[in-house]
Scaffold this motif. Structure first.
Motif, mmCIF file in Angstrom:
data_model
loop_
_atom_site.group_PDB
_atom_site.id
_atom_site.type_symbol
_atom_site.label_atom_id
_atom_site.label_comp_id
_atom_site.label_asym_id
_atom_site.label_seq_id
_atom_site.Cartn_x
_atom_site.Cartn_y
_atom_site.Cartn_z
ATOM 1 N N GLY A 95 0.782 -1.238 0.000
ATOM 2 C CA GLY A 95 0.000 0.000 0.000
ATOM 3 C C GLY A 95 0.809 1.280 0.000
ATOM 4 O O GLY A 95 0.263 2.358 0.243
ATOM 5 N N TYR A 96 2.102 1.196 -0.305
ATOM 6 C CA TYR A 96 2.916 2.411 -0.347
ATOM 7 C C TYR A 96 2.688 3.132 -1.660
ATOM 8 O O TYR A 96 2.309 2.542 -2.663
ATOM 9 N N HIS A 97 2.940 4.431 -1.650
ATOM 10 C CA HIS A 97 2.658 5.276 -2.803
ATOM 11 C C HIS A 97 3.908 5.601 -3.619
ATOM 12 O O HIS A 97 3.847 5.694 -4.840
ATOM 13 N N VAL A 98 5.034 5.800 -2.944
ATOM 14 C CA VAL A 98 6.276 6.162 -3.639
ATOM 15 C C VAL A 98 7.427 5.335 -3.074
ATOM 16 O O VAL A 98 7.509 5.109 -1.865
ATOM 17 N N LEU A 99 8.309 4.914 -3.964
ATOM 18 C CA LEU A 99 9.545 4.246 -3.578
ATOM 19 C C LEU A 99 10.698 5.157 -4.001
ATOM 20 O O LEU A 99 10.706 5.682 -5.123
ATOM 21 N N VAL A 100 11.634 5.382 -3.081
ATOM 22 C CA VAL A 100 12.765 6.278 -3.300
ATOM 23 C C VAL A 100 14.052 5.471 -3.337
ATOM 24 O O VAL A 100 14.256 4.582 -2.505
ATOM 25 N N GLY A 101 14.914 5.810 -4.268
ATOM 26 C CA GLY A 101 16.270 5.288 -4.308
ATOM 27 C C GLY A 101 17.237 6.450 -4.152
ATOM 28 O O GLY A 101 17.084 7.470 -4.821
ATOM 29 N N ALA A 102 18.192 6.313 -3.265
ATOM 30 C CA ALA A 102 19.238 7.318 -3.081
ATOM 31 C C ALA A 102 20.516 6.726 -3.664
ATOM 32 O O ALA A 102 21.049 5.750 -3.143
ATOM 33 N N VAL A 103 21.000 7.310 -4.764
ATOM 34 C CA VAL A 103 22.052 6.704 -5.574
ATOM 35 C C VAL A 103 23.243 7.649 -5.672
ATOM 36 O O VAL A 103 23.069 8.856 -5.871
#
Length: 172
Positions: A113-121
């Motif tokens: 149910g999450y809306h956004v997935l973030v990657g810190a690259v």
């Protein structure tokens, strides 16, 4: 290759992969190597919070990589945004392990149910940027020289993927 939930028995392999990344890559901005107890505490914390820890297992049973996600930021307004991490063993890099893990984390985050997935690259990690773009992430920010490792200033790229089409967030 099989993607599955990690177990405590996988922790030595996760520790080896993590510490290799600390020693050799700009993917983890620390010089501190973890102990098995550190990895156990991290794993237990993820499990207690209901967060996934997954592994990519090769046909011979070798753990080739792992991934997880956790809260992006602590404030309640960010509760539907998660930040993920994926690490791959040196001998398995460039063989589709990272992509298989990222695809599964996207599926899991969506199902949870999450809306956004973030990657810190790391801003110089062209392979990671390309992987994320292949999986539908966009570069949405660059933070110049916010990190350091191996005697260099490092830029952080923020890459995001919106997971659903909800027009407004839920009330609670």
């Amino acid at each position: 290759m099989k993607i599955r939930n990690a177990t405590s028995a996988d922790l030595p392999a996760l520790l080896d992969i993590h510490n290799d990344a600390v020693r050799t890559l700009k993917a983890i901005w620390t010089d501190r190597l973890d102990t098995l107890e550190d990895r156990q505490a991290w794993f237990d914390g993820r499990k207690a919070a209901g967060l996934p820890v997954i592994v990519a297992e090769l046909e011979d049973g070798t753990v080739a990589g792992y991934g997880s996600y956790g809260p992006f930021r602590a404030k309640e307004g960010y509760r539907l945004t998660m930040e993920h991490s994926i690490y791959v063993a040196p001998e398995a890099r460039g063989k589709g392990v990272g992509k298989a893990l990222l695809v599964r984390l996207i599926e899991q985050a969506r199902a949870d149910g999450y809306h956004v997935l973030v990657g810190a690259v790391d801003g110089e990690n062209a392979a990671s940027v390309a992987l994320h773009q292949t999986c539908g992430f966009e570069v949405t920010g660059r933070l110049p020289q916010v990190g350091m490792k191996f005697g260099q200033w490092l830029d952080l790229l923020v890459m995001t993927r919106v997971l659903d089409d909800r027009p407004v967030p839920p009330e609670n």
